[in-house]
Motif scaffolding. Structure first.
Motif, PDB file in Angstrom:
ATOM      1  N   VAL A 193       0.604  -1.223  -0.074  1.00  0.00           N
ATOM      2  CA  VAL A 193      -0.144  -0.052  -0.001  1.00  0.00           C
ATOM      3  C   VAL A 193       0.927   1.324   0.107  1.00  0.00           C
ATOM      4  O   VAL A 193       2.191   1.193   0.299  1.00  0.00           O
ATOM      5  N   MET A 194       0.290   2.475  -0.340  1.00  0.00           N
ATOM      6  CA  MET A 194       0.996   3.696  -0.455  1.00  0.00           C
ATOM      7  C   MET A 194       1.344   4.138   0.978  1.00  0.00           C
ATOM      8  O   MET A 194       2.708   4.538   1.152  1.00  0.00           O
ATOM      9  N   VAL A 195       0.640   4.084   2.097  1.00  0.00           N
ATOM     10  CA  VAL A 195       0.875   4.516   3.279  1.00  0.00           C
ATOM     11  C   VAL A 195       0.750   3.313   4.365  1.00  0.00           C
ATOM     12  O   VAL A 195      -0.224   2.700   4.435  1.00  0.00           O
ATOM     13  N   SER A 196       1.699   3.442   5.179  1.00  0.00           N
ATOM     14  CA  SER A 196       1.739   2.208   5.985  1.00  0.00           C
ATOM     15  C   SER A 196       0.772   2.722   7.567  1.00  0.00           C
ATOM     16  O   SER A 196       0.541   3.961   7.556  1.00  0.00           O
ATOM     17  N   ASP A 197       0.475   1.739   7.936  1.00  0.00           N
ATOM     18  CA  ASP A 197      -0.689   1.777   8.999  1.00  0.00           C
ATOM     19  C   ASP A 197       0.236   2.385  10.266  1.00  0.00           C
ATOM     20  O   ASP A 197      -0.430   3.333  10.909  1.00  0.00           O
ATOM     21  N   LYS A 198       1.584   1.733  10.607  1.00  0.00           N
ATOM     22  CA  LYS A 198       2.210   2.188  11.726  1.00  0.00           C
ATOM     23  C   LYS A 198       2.924   3.764  11.320  1.00  0.00           C
ATOM     24  O   LYS A 198       3.400   3.944  10.522  1.00  0.00           O
ATOM     25  N   VAL A 199       2.748   4.588  12.421  1.00  0.00           N
ATOM     26  CA  VAL A 199       3.404   5.764  12.505  1.00  0.00           C
ATOM     27  C   VAL A 199       4.179   5.968  13.722  1.00  0.00           C
ATOM     28  O   VAL A 199       3.810   5.727  14.873  1.00  0.00           O
ATOM     29  N   LYS A 200       5.378   6.391  13.525  1.00  0.00           N
ATOM     30  CA  LYS A 200       6.138   6.800  14.764  1.00  0.00           C
ATOM     31  C   LYS A 200       5.891   8.122  14.974  1.00  0.00           C
ATOM     32  O   LYS A 200       6.350   9.290  14.192  1.00  0.00           O
ATOM     33  N   LEU A 201       5.624   8.449  16.422  1.00  0.00           N
ATOM     34  CA  LEU A 201       5.461  10.032  16.945  1.00  0.00           C
ATOM     35  C   LEU A 201       6.942  10.329  17.543  1.00  0.00           C
ATOM     36  O   LEU A 201       7.357   9.490  18.383  1.00  0.00           O
ATOM     37  N   THR A 202       7.492  11.513  17.422  1.00  0.00           N
ATOM     38  CA  THR A 202       8.710  12.083  18.253  1.00  0.00           C
ATOM     39  C   THR A 202       8.287  13.263  18.936  1.00  0.00           C
ATOM     40  O   THR A 202       7.675  14.197  18.125  1.00  0.00           O
TER      41      THR A 202
END
Length: 214
Positions: A193-202
């Protein structure tokens, strides 16, 4: 140096029937860290809140939210009594590409017109060891609120050239954006897919002391 450390002492007493053991924990408070107790305003000019997400299965896109405000209450003798709140303006999202930012602000993602703020309200805090802490709270995106745990490192404190007392923290967390209803995607011809479901926040936070504990 942690906000506090515990020293355990063990006393053993013998009786005619055997031996029993009792354990006590003495709180060893660093006066310098205890002095940090008080209320702080997050300084947006010297803080950043960012994110990283996999794009097209092969690379990472990084972005940030330029406009945010928040406050901390730090308890230098008992970190579990510390609290945090942050309000993030969705319109300020910036990935360096105007068209992509507009897409993120739109109905497919954040719907900034209807839901202008992303918010975090802490519910608990704990020391993990040394300068490492974890703060847990409610993250609200659009109309969905879910628990989020943020691991933080205390970077220290200082008095700046204007006489402001500052503290610094940096940390991170990972979320699945689908948990907050952010499900838009597009399939790739090669699979995935174009965009992963997992997102890392900093989080890189500088906060200025506004009041001391009464």
């Amino acid at each position: 140096m942690g906000i506090f450390s515990r020293k355990s002492t063990t006393a053993v007493t013998a009786t005619d029937r055997g031996a029993t053991r009792s354990t006590t924990a003495d709180l060893d408070v660093d006066p310098a860290l205890a002095a940090l107790t008080g209320d702080y305003a997050i300084d947006p000019a010297h803080s950043s809140i960012g994110f990283t997400v996999r794009h097209a299965m092969v690379t990472n896109v990084k972005g940030s939210f330029a406009e945010h405000e928040g406050s901390l209450h730090l308890d230098g003798t008992d970190p579990s009594r510390s609290t945090a709140r942050i309000d993030i303006k969705i319109e300020s999202v910036d990935t360096g590409i105007k068209d992509r930012d507009a897409h993120l602000r739109g109905d497919d993602f954040f719907d900034a017109a209807a839901f202008p703020l992303m918010t975090f309200r802490s519910t608990s805090a704990e020391q993990l060891g040394g300068d490492r802490y974890r703060i847990t709270g409610d993250l609200t995106i659009k109309d969905v609120t879910r628990a989020l745990a943020i691991d933080l490192e205390f970077n220290g404190s200082a008095t700046d050239v204007y006489g402001n007392e500052r503290v610094g923290f940096e940390g991170s967390a990972e979320i699945l954006r689908s948990d907050w209803g952010l499900t838009w995607n597009a399939a790739l011809e090669t699979g995935g897919v174009m965009v992963s479901d997992k997102v890392k926040l900093t989080f890189d936070i500088s906060a200025v002391k506004t009041a001391t504990q009464a």
